[in-house]
Write a protein that holds these residues in place. Sequence first.
Motif, PDB file in Angstrom:
ATOM      1  N   GLY A 148     -17.782  15.374 -15.960  1.00 34.63           N
ATOM      2  CA  GLY A 148     -17.234  15.111 -17.281  1.00 34.63           C
ATOM      3  C   GLY A 148     -17.998  14.029 -18.005  1.00 34.63           C
ATOM      4  O   GLY A 148     -18.470  13.071 -17.389  1.00 34.63           O
ATOM      5  N   ASN A 149     -18.113  14.191 -19.337  1.00 40.42           N
ATOM      6  CA  ASN A 149     -18.860  13.251 -20.162  1.00 40.42           C
ATOM      7  C   ASN A 149     -18.120  12.967 -21.454  1.00 40.42           C
ATOM      8  O   ASN A 149     -17.457  13.848 -22.015  1.00 40.42           O
ATOM      9  CB  ASN A 149     -20.248  13.816 -20.503  1.00 40.42           C
ATOM     10  N   GLY A 161     -15.596  16.071 -22.047  1.00 42.62           N
ATOM     11  CA  GLY A 161     -15.746  16.897 -20.857  1.00 42.62           C
ATOM     12  C   GLY A 161     -14.669  16.715 -19.815  1.00 42.62           C
ATOM     13  O   GLY A 161     -14.802  17.188 -18.688  1.00 42.62           O
ATOM     14  N   PHE A 162     -13.592  16.028 -20.181  1.00 41.37           N
ATOM     15  CA  PHE A 162     -12.454  15.840 -19.290  1.00 41.37           C
ATOM     16  C   PHE A 162     -11.258  16.604 -19.853  1.00 41.37           C
ATOM     17  O   PHE A 162     -11.231  16.955 -21.030  1.00 41.37           O
ATOM     18  CB  PHE A 162     -12.108  14.348 -19.175  1.00 41.37           C
ATOM     19  N   SER A 163     -10.271  16.830 -19.023  1.00 40.21           N
ATOM     20  CA  SER A 163      -9.048  17.449 -19.526  1.00 40.21           C
ATOM     21  C   SER A 163      -8.432  16.548 -20.585  1.00 40.21           C
ATOM     22  O   SER A 163      -8.752  15.351 -20.684  1.00 40.21           O
ATOM     23  CB  SER A 163      -8.054  17.656 -18.384  1.00 40.21           C
ATOM     24  N   LEU A 164      -7.541  17.097 -21.380  1.00 35.30           N
ATOM     25  CA  LEU A 164      -6.896  16.308 -22.420  1.00 35.30           C
ATOM     26  C   LEU A 164      -6.170  15.114 -21.820  1.00 35.30           C
ATOM     27  O   LEU A 164      -6.305  13.983 -22.305  1.00 35.30           O
ATOM     28  CB  LEU A 164      -5.917  17.178 -23.216  1.00 35.30           C
ATOM     29  N   VAL A 166     -17.346  19.901 -22.827  1.00 40.21           N
ATOM     30  CA  VAL A 166     -16.454  20.517 -23.818  1.00 40.21           C
ATOM     31  C   VAL A 166     -15.058  20.814 -23.281  1.00 40.21           C
ATOM     32  O   VAL A 166     -14.202  21.312 -24.005  1.00 40.21           O
ATOM     33  CB  VAL A 166     -17.119  21.816 -24.346  1.00 40.21           C
ATOM     34  N   ARG A 167     -14.811  20.463 -22.020  1.00 43.24           N
ATOM     35  CA  ARG A 167     -13.577  20.909 -21.362  1.00 43.24           C
ATOM     36  C   ARG A 167     -12.314  20.608 -22.174  1.00 43.24           C
ATOM     37  O   ARG A 167     -11.439  21.461 -22.335  1.00 43.24           O
ATOM     38  CB  ARG A 167     -13.478  20.270 -19.974  1.00 43.24           C
ATOM     39  N   GLY A 168     -12.176  19.396 -22.669  1.00 43.17           N
ATOM     40  CA  GLY A 168     -10.952  19.038 -23.385  1.00 43.17           C
ATOM     41  C   GLY A 168     -11.094  18.987 -24.888  1.00 43.17           C
ATOM     42  O   GLY A 168     -10.164  18.575 -25.590  1.00 43.17           O
TER      43      GLY A 168
END
Length: 270
Positions: free
Chosen positions: A12-13, A29-32, A62-64
């Motif tokens: 995550g970034n 890049g992390f979950s919300l 872009v995950r979150g």
Amino acid sequence: MRLASLGSGSKGNGTLVCAGDLLVLVDCGFSLRETERRLAALGLSATDLAALLVTHEHGDHVRGAGALARKYKTPLYSTFGTARAVTGKAAGFHGADWREVRPGRTFELADMTVTPVTVPHDALEPCQYRFSWRQRELGVLTDLGSLTPHVVDAYRECDALVLECNHEPELLAAGPYPASLKRRGGGGPYPASLKRRVGGNLGHLSNQQAATLLGHCNVDRLQHLVLSHLSEQNNTPDHALGWIHQAVEAGRERIRVASQEQGFGWLDIH
């Protein structure tokens, strides 16, 4: 002007850029929930964000993003290619206040100028960003596999630079199979295809490539140099710093390494 990080690496970034009262987040890049937690650790809330800028569609960037933009109605900026690539991944950017950026075409966020920079990476339309505010220049440059004249020119004159030092080629060649990709059995060495991807022209910068870039930059101008996106399997801070110290012989106290778990705290650009 100042910068900080929520975390940097393959899990995550997220990089924070603050110019006066304006606060923006580059990548999510992390979950919300994890993004909210990491913001809170810096005394911030997602409601403080004026914008969310996305570099490309890979999950660790872009995950979150879509969830954060929808929940907090934060304007979300990316290239058309990135938005298209994200379509179909969970809810993607659907329902977000999405705004297109075009590589090479500057745009304004309040009184800060943002320049999207085209980079060679294995994504649909990736870019990185340079920020200009009151004669100060901040560069964020991660996730690219090779150095182009365009990239060198874009980041030659910076007061602060977040620079990818992803891997040490010798460690990559002998690297273990990452735990996150294990299926059955006890893992083993990286598949040859993954090694080619990471070390290829559309993969990630090695320590040596990062040092080469700095050899073309005005390093005397740098107030802060942050080595980022280090591979947990194929690099170490000592390896990265060993190469970077060859390119930046004086003022090494300006150099630090971003971590996956904690990123780095606020750094002021004067």
